[in-house]
Design a protein around this motif. Structure first.
Motif, PDB file in Angstrom:
ATOM      1  N   ASP A 142       6.277  -3.234 -11.104  1.00 23.05           N
ATOM      2  CA  ASP A 142       5.959  -2.267 -10.953  1.00 23.05           C
ATOM      3  C   ASP A 142       4.870  -1.982  -9.576  1.00 23.05           C
ATOM      4  O   ASP A 142       4.556  -1.170  -9.048  1.00 23.05           O
ATOM      5  N   GLY A 143       4.105  -3.319  -9.583  1.00 20.24           N
ATOM      6  CA  GLY A 143       3.434  -3.270  -8.756  1.00 20.24           C
ATOM      7  C   GLY A 143       3.062  -2.762  -6.915  1.00 20.24           C
ATOM      8  O   GLY A 143       3.089  -2.377  -5.918  1.00 20.24           O
ATOM      9  N   LEU A 144       4.647  -4.038  -6.994  1.00 20.08           N
ATOM     10  CA  LEU A 144       5.502  -3.519  -5.683  1.00 20.08           C
ATOM     11  C   LEU A 144       5.717  -1.166  -4.987  1.00 20.08           C
ATOM     12  O   LEU A 144       5.832  -1.342  -4.379  1.00 20.08           O
ATOM     13  N   LYS A 145       6.415  -1.151  -6.397  1.00 21.09           N
ATOM     14  CA  LYS A 145       6.222   0.509  -6.528  1.00 21.09           C
ATOM     15  C   LYS A 145       5.491   1.322  -6.818  1.00 21.09           C
ATOM     16  O   LYS A 145       5.672   2.313  -6.195  1.00 21.09           O
ATOM     17  N   SER A 146       3.915   0.982  -6.224  1.00 15.59           N
ATOM     18  CA  SER A 146       3.389   1.724  -6.230  1.00 15.59           C
ATOM     19  C   SER A 146       2.367   1.724  -5.462  1.00 15.59           C
ATOM     20  O   SER A 146       1.822   2.348  -4.979  1.00 15.59           O
ATOM     21  N   ALA A 147       3.166   1.529  -4.190  1.00 17.27           N
ATOM     22  CA  ALA A 147       3.005   1.381  -2.833  1.00 17.27           C
ATOM     23  C   ALA A 147       2.759   2.307  -2.321  1.00 17.27           C
ATOM     24  O   ALA A 147       3.596   3.695  -3.117  1.00 17.27           O
ATOM     25  N   ASP A 148       1.667   3.298  -1.082  1.00 16.90           N
ATOM     26  CA  ASP A 148       1.327   4.818  -1.366  1.00 16.90           C
ATOM     27  C   ASP A 148       3.146   4.828  -0.528  1.00 16.90           C
ATOM     28  O   ASP A 148       2.764   4.412   0.498  1.00 16.90           O
ATOM     29  N   PRO A 149       3.357   6.115  -1.053  1.00 18.20           N
ATOM     30  CA  PRO A 149       4.557   6.403  -0.054  1.00 18.20           C
ATOM     31  C   PRO A 149       4.608   6.453   1.477  1.00 18.20           C
ATOM     32  O   PRO A 149       4.494   6.796   2.678  1.00 18.20           O
ATOM     33  N   ASP A 150       3.337   7.179   1.484  1.00 18.29           N
ATOM     34  CA  ASP A 150       3.341   8.230   2.856  1.00 18.29           C
ATOM     35  C   ASP A 150       2.866   6.314   4.037  1.00 18.29           C
ATOM     36  O   ASP A 150       2.840   6.599   5.228  1.00 18.29           O
TER      37      ASP A 150
END
Length: 259
Positions: A142-150
């Protein structure tokens, strides 16, 4: 005034604790509860002092099982989560099994683990690892997926490699989640270790609790539970301290918010 209120609030947990202990002590004395049913906190304190060498010996065994189990779960769980994040096909393949690892009660497989890995430390370490594994994998993923996409898109525009984006963006974003899983895991690792000691062991706090319970030494059982609680709380505090120094930017943000 604000500082005074903060200090009062910080003392509330201690006030509740001493209130519970006082009510417990009073209950035992007022109703003459037998010591083999419910010992008074004062009796448990005496047992903690008198049996401190015995309790320390068994606490060290359980602590070793907890730490090794946590290390095993983190050493497998975090890399597995990274692979599942980087290769979605692996997430689809392994995610059901990660969930399934928590649907089977450890009590149900504990006898099998003791049968396969023996009465030594190995079976207890694996049981502790099974308890911790789910929290480590799920929180890391879940943490890896939480990175800011911008931020990720900007790195791609700047032609950063996949490895650089993972190392510079995704992993820092995942650190708070990883430490949340670690704090949960290190606290509940006592469950796996103690269950293993209940099923078959010759040392450890779980073994000591069973022996004391069979002899109606209930105050020693409570003393062992107190030691287990101290291990869990102490390791949680240690993990919180590591978290604080592993993420200095959060310290800086918290400092700014206070000023």
């Amino acid at each position: 005034m604000e500082t005074f209120v903060r200090r009062v609030i910080s003392l509330l947990p201690w006030a509740i604790l001493f209130g519970i202990l006082g009510a417990w002590e009073a209950w035992v004395h007022v109703f003459n509860t037998p010591h083999y049913i419910l010992p008074a906190p004062s009796d448990i304190a005496v047992t903690l002092v008198e049996k401190r060498a015995l309790l320390l010996k068994h606490s060290l065994v359980t602590l070793e099982e907890m730490l090794l189990g946590f290390a095993l779960a983190a050493g497998i769980g975090i890399p597995l989560a990274v692979l599942m994040f980087e290769f979605p096909v692996l997430e689809k393949a392994f995610y059901p099994y990660v969930i399934g690892s928590q649907t089977v009660p450890v009590f149900a497989i504990a006898p099998l683990l003791v049968l396969w890995f023996g009465f030594g430390i190995a079976s207890k370490v694996i049981m502790a690892a099974l308890i911790v594994f789910f929290a480590m994998v799920l929180n890391t993923l879940d943490g890896l997926k939480s990175a800011d996409p911008d931020t990720v898109n900007l790195c791609r525009i700047l032609q950063a490699s996949r490895w650089q984006i993972l190392w510079k963006v995704h992993l820092p974003s995942a650190l708070p989640f990883i430490f949340t899983g670690a704090k949960i895991g290190i606290s509940v690792s006592t469950i796996g270790a103690v269950i293993g000691e209940w099923v078959g062991a010759s040392a450890g706090l779980g073994y000591l609790m069973q022996e004391a319970n069979g002899r109606l030494q209930v105050s020693l059982v409570f003393a062992a539970i107190f030691c287990l609680t101290c291990l869990g709380v102490g390791l949680f505090g240690l993990m919180t301290l590591i978290e604080t120094y592993a993420m200095p930017w959060r310290r800086a943000a918290a400092r700014q918010s206070r000023t």
